[in-house]
Design an enzyme around this catalytic site. Structure first.
Site, PDB file in Angstrom:
ATOM      1  N   SER A   8      18.139  61.781  13.472  1.00 25.46           N
ATOM      2  CA  SER A   8      19.375  61.014  13.231  1.00 25.46           C
ATOM      3  C   SER A   8      19.674  60.803  11.744  1.00 25.46           C
ATOM      4  O   SER A   8      20.152  59.735  11.356  1.00 25.46           O
ATOM      5  CB  SER A   8      19.343  59.683  13.996  1.00 25.46           C
ATOM      6  OG  SER A   8      19.246  59.919  15.388  1.00 25.46           O
ATOM      7  N   GLU A  18       9.253  64.356  12.431  1.00 31.50           N
ATOM      8  CA  GLU A  18      10.398  64.031  13.278  1.00 31.50           C
ATOM      9  C   GLU A  18       9.932  63.174  14.447  1.00 31.50           C
ATOM     10  O   GLU A  18       9.507  63.704  15.484  1.00 31.50           O
ATOM     11  CB  GLU A  18      11.037  65.311  13.832  1.00 31.50           C
ATOM     12  CG  GLU A  18      11.620  66.222  12.785  1.00 31.50           C
ATOM     13  CD  GLU A  18      12.755  67.079  13.348  1.00 31.50           C
ATOM     14  OE1 GLU A  18      13.837  67.031  12.776  1.00 31.50           O
ATOM     15  OE2 GLU A  18      12.555  67.766  14.369  1.00 31.50           O
ATOM     16  N   GLU A  56      11.349  69.754  20.664  1.00 32.41           N
ATOM     17  CA  GLU A  56      12.029  70.301  21.852  1.00 32.41           C
ATOM     18  C   GLU A  56      11.299  71.531  22.366  1.00 32.41           C
ATOM     19  O   GLU A  56      11.220  71.749  23.578  1.00 32.41           O
ATOM     20  CB  GLU A  56      13.501  70.597  21.505  1.00 32.41           C
ATOM     21  CG  GLU A  56      14.289  69.295  21.370  1.00 32.41           C
ATOM     22  CD  GLU A  56      15.463  69.346  20.414  1.00 32.41           C
ATOM     23  OE1 GLU A  56      15.909  70.437  20.029  1.00 32.41           O
ATOM     24  OE2 GLU A  56      15.932  68.241  20.030  1.00 32.41           O
ATOM     25  N   GLY A  60      19.852  67.590  12.547  1.00 32.58           N
ATOM     26  CA  GLY A  60      20.366  68.221  13.762  1.00 32.58           C
ATOM     27  C   GLY A  60      21.872  68.037  13.845  1.00 32.58           C
ATOM     28  O   GLY A  60      22.642  68.704  13.148  1.00 32.58           O
ATOM     29  N   GLY A  61      22.304  67.093  14.673  1.00 31.17           N
ATOM     30  CA  GLY A  61      23.730  66.894  14.976  1.00 31.17           C
ATOM     31  C   GLY A  61      24.628  66.849  13.747  1.00 31.17           C
ATOM     32  O   GLY A  61      25.717  67.457  13.749  1.00 31.17           O
ATOM     33  N   GLY A 114      18.330  62.746  17.928  1.00 35.87           N
ATOM     34  CA  GLY A 114      19.541  62.764  18.749  1.00 35.87           C
ATOM     35  C   GLY A 114      19.878  61.430  19.381  1.00 35.87           C
ATOM     36  O   GLY A 114      20.714  61.354  20.282  1.00 35.87           O
ATOM     37  N   HIS A 133       8.899  72.573  16.860  1.00 31.47           N
ATOM     38  CA  HIS A 133       9.873  71.485  17.051  1.00 31.47           C
ATOM     39  C   HIS A 133       9.546  70.763  18.356  1.00 31.47           C
ATOM     40  O   HIS A 133       9.105  71.380  19.323  1.00 31.47           O
ATOM     41  CB  HIS A 133      11.298  72.065  17.093  1.00 31.47           C
ATOM     42  CG  HIS A 133      12.343  71.000  17.022  1.00 31.47           C
ATOM     43  ND1 HIS A 133      12.704  70.252  18.114  1.00 31.47           N
ATOM     44  CD2 HIS A 133      13.063  70.536  15.978  1.00 31.47           C
ATOM     45  CE1 HIS A 133      13.624  69.368  17.737  1.00 31.47           C
ATOM     46  NE2 HIS A 133      13.860  69.515  16.449  1.00 31.47           N
ATOM     47  N   ASN A 161      19.390  72.199  11.346  1.00 31.83           N
ATOM     48  CA  ASN A 161      18.914  72.825  12.582  1.00 31.83           C
ATOM     49  C   ASN A 161      20.038  72.732  13.601  1.00 31.83           C
ATOM     50  O   ASN A 161      20.296  71.669  14.148  1.00 31.83           O
ATOM     51  CB  ASN A 161      17.651  72.089  13.081  1.00 31.83           C
ATOM     52  CG  ASN A 161      17.171  72.627  14.427  1.00 31.83           C
ATOM     53  OD1 ASN A 161      17.647  73.670  14.897  1.00 31.83           O
ATOM     54  ND2 ASN A 161      16.235  71.925  15.057  1.00 31.83           N
ATOM     55  N   TRP A 162      20.706  73.862  13.823  1.00 33.97           N
ATOM     56  CA  TRP A 162      21.885  73.857  14.705  1.00 33.97           C
ATOM     57  C   TRP A 162      21.491  73.791  16.176  1.00 33.97           C
ATOM     58  O   TRP A 162      22.339  73.625  17.035  1.00 33.97           O
ATOM     59  CB  TRP A 162      22.739  75.094  14.451  1.00 33.97           C
ATOM     60  CG  TRP A 162      23.331  75.171  13.067  1.00 33.97           C
ATOM     61  CD1 TRP A 162      23.228  74.231  12.056  1.00 33.97           C
ATOM     62  CD2 TRP A 162      24.131  76.231  12.527  1.00 33.97           C
ATOM     63  NE1 TRP A 162      23.918  74.651  10.950  1.00 33.97           N
ATOM     64  CE2 TRP A 162      24.472  75.879  11.199  1.00 33.97           C
ATOM     65  CE3 TRP A 162      24.584  77.450  13.046  1.00 33.97           C
ATOM     66  CZ2 TRP A 162      25.259  76.705  10.391  1.00 33.97           C
ATOM     67  CZ3 TRP A 162      25.363  78.275  12.227  1.00 33.97           C
ATOM     68  CH2 TRP A 162      25.690  77.899  10.919  1.00 33.97           C
ATOM     69  N   LYS A 163      20.230  73.997  16.479  1.00 32.10           N
ATOM     70  CA  LYS A 163      19.761  74.043  17.877  1.00 32.10           C
ATOM     71  C   LYS A 163      20.634  75.043  18.656  1.00 32.10           C
ATOM     72  O   LYS A 163      21.055  76.047  18.077  1.00 32.10           O
ATOM     73  CB  LYS A 163      19.761  72.637  18.474  1.00 32.10           C
ATOM     74  CG  LYS A 163      18.966  71.653  17.578  1.00 32.10           C
ATOM     75  CD  LYS A 163      18.706  70.322  18.193  1.00 32.10           C
ATOM     76  CE  LYS A 163      17.931  69.448  17.200  1.00 32.10           C
ATOM     77  NZ  LYS A 163      17.590  68.150  17.747  1.00 32.10           N
TER      78      LYS A 163
HETATM   79  P1  13P Z   1      19.259  64.912  15.091  1.00 32.82           P
HETATM   80  O1  13P Z   1      19.564  64.928  13.606  1.00 32.82           O
HETATM   81  O2  13P Z   1      20.422  65.360  15.925  1.00 32.82           O
HETATM   82  O3  13P Z   1      18.662  63.606  15.508  1.00 32.82           O
HETATM   83  O4  13P Z   1      18.128  66.033  15.339  1.00 32.82           O
HETATM   84  C1  13P Z   1      16.987  66.027  14.543  1.00 32.82           C
HETATM   85  C2  13P Z   1      16.230  67.269  14.788  1.00 32.82           C
HETATM   86  O5  13P Z   1      15.638  67.459  15.823  1.00 32.82           O
HETATM   87  C3  13P Z   1      16.249  68.296  13.728  1.00 32.82           C
HETATM   88  O6  13P Z   1      15.312  69.288  13.972  1.00 32.82           O
END
Ligand code: 13P
Length: 258
Positions: free
Chosen positions: A219, A173, A103, A240-241, A179, A101, A11-13
């Protein structure tokens, strides 16, 4: 018991423009072997503005990585300024759409009712939803995590048929792990994913529960993915990251080598 092929999703956000997206995928395709992509399903979820470029690149280079989206609207067309139709995503060969999600829930007002509509729309247009759920730290410390997650799962799958649930993906999640670098322990992640599978069994039957793929997200890194993936109810990772860097994302996909 049905075989659940692991699904590792990036997930590149709101990161990587379409040039950067192509550069990352170009590196990634050389890092992944045929065995990697035969044993693990991989999806990338770029920003909407990248998707056409990503589709063209993956299809012309025959890279076996599925295209995902991070969100969509529930209606097919209409006066919804700034929104993206699931019809347009399906036309770009998008396979998976992340829905709900944290967010989106926390920053953009995606309620359980909206999440339910979006899940239905994703199915209606032939794509697979990745339904996200997870509790905040305060909810966890108050002992409310199971209740929160159960409510989110109810809202997301109540209206679905058991065979739809069997084919979808649920991502657990925990918000405190997103993050923050603070991954849930493998035992905590397994406990929550096992709980989710048990709830799916109560709601939609044992067959759907045995087939639904449950990802852990929060993470995830190459250093912790193997232990997480070793848990019986964890079938994949929503990353994510660590998905923004080709070498690191490749190592996550190759978790069996760790
Ligand atoms: P991180 O891997 O950056 O913690 O993000 C997780 C996430 O929200 C994936 O959708």
């Amino acid at each position: 018991m049905p075989e659940r092929t692991p699904l590792i999703s990036g997930n590149w956000k709101m990161n990587l423009n379409h040039f950067e997206a192509t550069a990352l995928l170009d590196k990634l395709r050389y890092l992944l072997t045929k065995e990697d992509t035969e044993s693990v399903d991989v999806s990338v979820h770029p920003p909407f503005t990248d998707i056409r470029t990503v589709q063209t690149f993956l299809e012309s280079e025959k890279v076996p990585i599925a295209i995902g989206a991070q969100n969509c609207h529930w209606e097919a067309n209409g006066a919804y300024t700034g929104e993206v139709s699931p019809v347009f995503l399906a036309k770009l060969n998008v396979s998976y759409v992340i829905v709900g999600h944290s967010e989106r829930r926390q920053l953009f007002g995606d309620t359980d009712v909206i999440v339910q509509r979006k899940v239905g729309a994703v199915f209606a247009h032939g794509m697979t939803p990745i339904l996200c759920c997870g509790e905040t730290l305060a909810e966890r410390e108050a002992g409310a995590a199971h209740g929160i997650v159960t409510g989110q799962i109810h809202a997301g799958i109540d209206a679905l048929k058991p065979d739809q649930v069997a084919s979808m993906v649920i991502a657990y999640e925990p918000i405190w792990a997103i993050g923050t670098g603070q991954t849930a322990s493998a035992a905590d992640a397994q406990e929550a994913c096992g709980w989710i599978r048990a709830k799916v069994a109560e709601m939609k039957g044992a067959e759907a529960a045995a087939a639904v793929r449950i990802q852990y997200g929060g993470s995830v890194k190459s250093s912790n993915v193997a232990e997480l993936m070793g848990q019986p109810d964890i079938d994949g990772a929503l990353v994510g990251g660590a998905s923004l860097e080709a070498e690191e994302f490749a190592r996550i996909i190759q978790f069996r080598l760790a």
